[in-house]
Write a protein that holds these residues in place. Structure first.
Motif, PDB file in Angstrom:
ATOM      1  N   MET A  56      21.951  40.261   1.744  1.00 21.01           N
ATOM      2  CA  MET A  56      21.177  41.346   2.343  1.00 21.01           C
ATOM      3  C   MET A  56      22.057  41.983   3.419  1.00 21.01           C
ATOM      4  O   MET A  56      22.248  41.388   4.491  1.00 21.01           O
ATOM      5  CB  MET A  56      19.881  40.806   2.938  1.00 21.01           C
ATOM      6  CG  MET A  56      18.949  40.178   1.914  1.00 21.01           C
ATOM      7  SD  MET A  56      17.393  39.614   2.661  1.00 21.01           S
ATOM      8  CE  MET A  56      16.648  38.741   1.269  1.00 21.01           C
ATOM      9  N   ILE A 114      19.238  44.484  -1.016  1.00 19.85           N
ATOM     10  CA  ILE A 114      20.002  43.360  -1.562  1.00 19.85           C
ATOM     11  C   ILE A 114      21.221  43.899  -2.299  1.00 19.85           C
ATOM     12  O   ILE A 114      21.088  44.745  -3.181  1.00 19.85           O
ATOM     13  CB  ILE A 114      19.142  42.502  -2.524  1.00 19.85           C
ATOM     14  CG1 ILE A 114      17.962  41.874  -1.773  1.00 19.85           C
ATOM     15  CG2 ILE A 114      19.999  41.413  -3.181  1.00 19.85           C
ATOM     16  CD1 ILE A 114      16.977  41.140  -2.680  1.00 19.85           C
ATOM     17  N   MET A 146      24.564  37.216  -3.876  1.00 20.23           N
ATOM     18  CA  MET A 146      23.717  38.296  -3.389  1.00 20.23           C
ATOM     19  C   MET A 146      23.593  38.180  -1.868  1.00 20.23           C
ATOM     20  O   MET A 146      23.398  37.070  -1.349  1.00 20.23           O
ATOM     21  CB  MET A 146      22.329  38.242  -4.029  1.00 20.23           C
ATOM     22  CG  MET A 146      22.330  38.415  -5.536  1.00 20.23           C
ATOM     23  SD  MET A 146      20.661  38.454  -6.260  1.00 20.23           S
ATOM     24  CE  MET A 146      20.142  36.749  -6.014  1.00 20.23           C
ATOM     25  N   TRP A 179      17.877  31.558  -1.233  1.00 19.02           N
ATOM     26  CA  TRP A 179      18.183  32.342  -0.042  1.00 19.02           C
ATOM     27  C   TRP A 179      18.294  31.449   1.192  1.00 19.02           C
ATOM     28  O   TRP A 179      17.433  30.596   1.436  1.00 19.02           O
ATOM     29  CB  TRP A 179      17.077  33.374   0.202  1.00 19.02           C
ATOM     30  CG  TRP A 179      17.036  34.476  -0.797  1.00 19.02           C
ATOM     31  CD1 TRP A 179      16.094  34.671  -1.760  1.00 19.02           C
ATOM     32  CD2 TRP A 179      17.969  35.558  -0.918  1.00 19.02           C
ATOM     33  NE1 TRP A 179      16.389  35.796  -2.493  1.00 19.02           N
ATOM     34  CE2 TRP A 179      17.529  36.368  -1.994  1.00 19.02           C
ATOM     35  CE3 TRP A 179      19.135  35.920  -0.230  1.00 19.02           C
ATOM     36  CZ2 TRP A 179      18.212  37.517  -2.397  1.00 19.02           C
ATOM     37  CZ3 TRP A 179      19.815  37.057  -0.625  1.00 19.02           C
ATOM     38  CH2 TRP A 179      19.357  37.845  -1.693  1.00 19.02           C
ATOM     39  N   HIS A 190      21.844  35.079   2.200  1.00 18.76           N
ATOM     40  CA  HIS A 190      22.472  35.199   0.891  1.00 18.76           C
ATOM     41  C   HIS A 190      21.961  34.116  -0.047  1.00 18.76           C
ATOM     42  O   HIS A 190      21.310  33.151   0.366  1.00 18.76           O
ATOM     43  CB  HIS A 190      23.999  35.103   1.013  1.00 18.76           C
ATOM     44  CG  HIS A 190      24.488  33.753   1.446  1.00 18.76           C
ATOM     45  ND1 HIS A 190      24.334  33.265   2.735  1.00 18.76           N
ATOM     46  CD2 HIS A 190      25.130  32.764   0.769  1.00 18.76           C
ATOM     47  CE1 HIS A 190      24.863  32.061   2.831  1.00 18.76           C
ATOM     48  NE2 HIS A 190      25.338  31.730   1.647  1.00 18.76           N
ATOM     49  N   ALA A 227      14.572  41.839   3.346  1.00 20.06           N
ATOM     50  CA  ALA A 227      14.909  42.600   2.143  1.00 20.06           C
ATOM     51  C   ALA A 227      14.407  44.038   2.248  1.00 20.06           C
ATOM     52  O   ALA A 227      15.092  44.982   1.840  1.00 20.06           O
ATOM     53  CB  ALA A 227      14.336  41.918   0.907  1.00 20.06           C
TER      54      ALA A 227
END
Length: 303
Positions: free
Chosen positions: A190, A235, A188, A152, A254, A230
């Motif tokens: 947020m 997510i 991924m 992240w 991300h 989060a």
């Protein structure tokens, strides 16, 4: 814009990072979308989604024929001994397989044409409301059974600290050349996290890029800050067919997990920065990163 220089840069900088002993959450002052739908490929709803979530997906940016052509180009580059021996080629920390090739728009004529294509650069101009230049380009390989993930992070935190990008007025475009499943290391994000800057702990060492391109530690958020974001935003796992693309804000939180599935994932990744937001000296690093990571050629992408 006129960028402040010298010691005043830090004094006046609201996006401070890597200088305090504790992290901080700093709310963003700038917009995410600087332009409008007039004359561009994004409609009002797509731009509203980008403003709200920090990203917008284009389901079929490339045709099947184009996907096959660019996939072949990635294979050619990954097996070219000259490319493999270039410092712009980054290999996996454990397997020694190719992880990324940087400044790929200068290595490959085919990818240079794609970067300048209105489907790509035109959409970036719309979001940023100005002409754009390429701050960074690369291709990412994530082979099956072991392709490494990316922890992240906010790209802007790194580009601000180590490249001297003044404001989060940049957008990334990730173009998938393989299908993105939830289980093969997909991107991924947020959603909405682009509105909050996470100030990180840990001073930037000399030549930090040599380690961070393989596995980043300095410039990654602390667990409490990540949990707070989060819990607030959730997510999103960005799946999609080969040929799809995601445009996302430079300050989106991300990452992606390791790929332990049999199915590879690869993409072309281009960072567009506004010509009104060109880099100055690094804000929180002892020196600049190489130009192939953070460009100092601010020539606009031709229309």
């Amino acid at each position: 814009m006129t960028a402040v220089t010298g010691s005043d840069r830090r004094t006046d900088d609201r996006y401070f990072t890597r200088i305090a002993s504790t992290p901080a959450l700093i709310e963003r002052a700038e917009p995410t979308v600087w332009g409008g739908p007039e004359g561009g490929m994004f409609g009002a709803q797509e731009l509203e989604a980008h403003e709200r979530d920090g990203f917008v997906q284009v389901p079929q940016l490339l045709t099947a024929e184009e996907v096959a052509g660019y996939a072949a180009e990635l294979d050619r580059l990954a097996t070219d001994p000259a490319v493999r021996g270039d410092e712009r080629c980054i290999v996996e920390k454990s397997s020694n397989e190719v992880r990324s090739i940087f400044e790929v728009h200068r290595i490959s004529d085919a990818i240079a044409r794609l970067v300048a294509d209105d489907r790509v650069a035109g959409r970036a101009r719309q979001i940023l409301g100005s002409d754009v230049y390429v701050h960074q380009s690369r291709i990412n390989y994530k082979p099956g059974f072991g392709g490494g993930g990316f922890y992240w992070h906010s790209d802007f935190e790194t580009w601000h600290a180590e490249d001297g990008m003044p404001l989060p007025r940049a957008v990334s475009c990730s173009i998938s050349l393989t299908e993105n499943f939830a289980y093969n290391g997909c991107l991924m994000i947020m959603p909405g996290s682009h509105r909050t800057f996470v100030s990180c702990v840990g001073e930037t060492p000399e030549d930090h890029y040599r380690a961070s391109l393989k596995e980043q530690e300095i410039g990654t958020p602390d667990p409490d800050s990540l949990t707070a974001l989060a819990d607030r935003h959730g997510i999103a796992m960005l799946t999609g067919a080969a040929g799809s693309a995601t445009f996302f804000d430079s300050n989106c939180m991300h990452g992606s997990s390791d790929n332990i599935s049999p199915y590879p994932r690869s993409n072309i990744f281009v960072v567009f920065n506004s010509v009104e937001n060109t880099s100055v000296e690094p804000f929180y690093a002892p020196g600049r990163r190489p130009d192939f990571i953070g460009a100092r050629d601010f020539t606009p992408v031709p229309r």
